[in-house]
Each structure stands twice: as C-alpha cells, then as structure tokens.
Enzyme design. Sequence first.
Site, PDB file in Angstrom:
ATOM      1  N   HIS A  23     -16.279  -3.616 -11.834  1.00  0.00           N
ATOM      2  CA  HIS A  23     -16.393  -4.936 -12.459  1.00  0.00           C
ATOM      3  C   HIS A  23     -17.699  -5.646 -12.149  1.00  0.00           C
ATOM      4  O   HIS A  23     -18.299  -6.274 -13.016  1.00  0.00           O
ATOM      5  CB  HIS A  23     -15.224  -5.834 -12.027  1.00  0.00           C
ATOM      6  N   HIS A  73      -4.901  -5.257 -16.281  1.00  0.00           N
ATOM      7  CA  HIS A  73      -6.263  -5.760 -16.082  1.00  0.00           C
ATOM      8  C   HIS A  73      -6.914  -5.067 -14.886  1.00  0.00           C
ATOM      9  O   HIS A  73      -6.491  -5.237 -13.753  1.00  0.00           O
ATOM     10  CB  HIS A  73      -6.178  -7.272 -15.833  1.00  0.00           C
TER      11      HIS A  73
END
Length: 230
Positions: free
Chosen positions: A47, A6
Amino acid sequence: MQIIAHRGASGEYPENTLLAFEQALAQGADAIELDVYAVEDELIVIHDPRLERTTNGQGSIYQHSLTALASLDAGSGQTIPTLWQVLQLIQNKCWLNIELKGADTLAPLLTLLDRAEIELGFDLATLLISSFNHPLLAALKTARPAIRIGALTASLPLQYAAFAAELKAEAVHCDADFIDEYMVKDAKARGLKIYVYTVDDKDGLTALRQLGVDGVFTNYPANSRRFLGL
Ligand code: G3P
Ligand code: MG
C-alpha cells in the site's frame, strides 16, 4: 451487497500478503482489493511507497531491488507478493480489484494481464482496475477499452459521479466519510456501480445497505458478512 476484502483480510492478517488473500477467500469474500506499485517493471503488492509501516525494511520501495524487497518480512513471515503470485493464488476464485498506486504501473499491468490470460486462463471479466490517478485510468481505457475500471474518489465531487461516467468506468469507489444519498442516486442514474471504502462496523454496514450501495471494502470480511446476515 458485495463484500470486498480490503488489502485482503487485513484486519486479522498482514495486509496485502498472500496469507491475507487466502484468508479473504476462506472467509467468503466476494472480491479482494489490493494496491500495486511497479519496481523493475514488476508489479508488487503493497500500500505505501515506503517500507516502514508494513515490513521490516526501511526507505522507499524504489531504493531497493526486487530481490531485496522479496527478502523482507511483511508480517507473520509473509513477503511482499508480486501481482503475478496473487493472480496465481486467486485463479478466478473471486473477483479482483487492483488499485494502481504508482504512476508507472500501466505498461507492466498490460504485459502481465496478457501473460495471465494465456498462462493462467485468467478471466479479465473478473477484474476491476481502480485508481485515484484518473489520467492513468483514462490511459488504460484508451489502451484496452474492454478492461473494466473503477474511479476512486476521496471527496464528494461537485458533479457527483460525473467524473466516473466521463472515464467510462464500471464503478465509482467512494470514501465512507463522504458518501451520501445524492451520490448513490447519481451513480445509479448513470448506470454505475457504487462501492464504498472502508467500513468494518455493523452500523456503518447496515446504513450503507440501506443507502443501496453495491459493495463495501472491509478489513474484516467474515465479521462484515456476519453483521449483514450473509
Ligand atoms: O480502493 C479502496 C481503498 O483501498 C482506497 O484507499 O488508501 O486504502 O488504498 P487506500
Ligand atoms: Mg487500496
């Protein structure tokens, strides 16, 4: 159960950087997940739409030129990579989950994938495009039906995985906080893979394996592999 790094091996290295992706490969991750926005029609890997949390910059990514963004420190001397740089690094060494964050990412993605196929020999079968933006996924599927998509949800929908089937997705990507046996059964009955984010602890990983999920997003690929005896 697939181990999906991730934002790379982001528990130990700066998230969404080439270093984190190299380490994910070194740690034996089956796949890498990353997040992209479009700036000046280039896809950048980060992100947040703001710079403060992960870089030494400030403000919105959209207030900066691509050149200015490339000069920022994203941790440990790393820079904010472009998606092109990541594709060059990965070179089909593992499968890749690109999560589309920005609503304007579709056209740059299609351009980039065309180029990657030709110049890098990039295999589109190793790619899974996901997003919480379902209309964007639908537009992608219409534009390029062969590209595999993963439908993200941060909830437990009333009709379980029906939304993912409607999108003609390959997989449904579920929040660990909401996953249950009914969601897993429903996804499987619809022929969908089910991937769960984000789990790093042994109990959580073991429970998900027990539930029969196909993969897990983890910030610690090596630890997670060890916990599962992989
Ligand atoms: O794609 C799984 C996960 O990354 C979705 O949430 O906020 O970490 O991008 P987020
Ligand atoms: Mg993500």
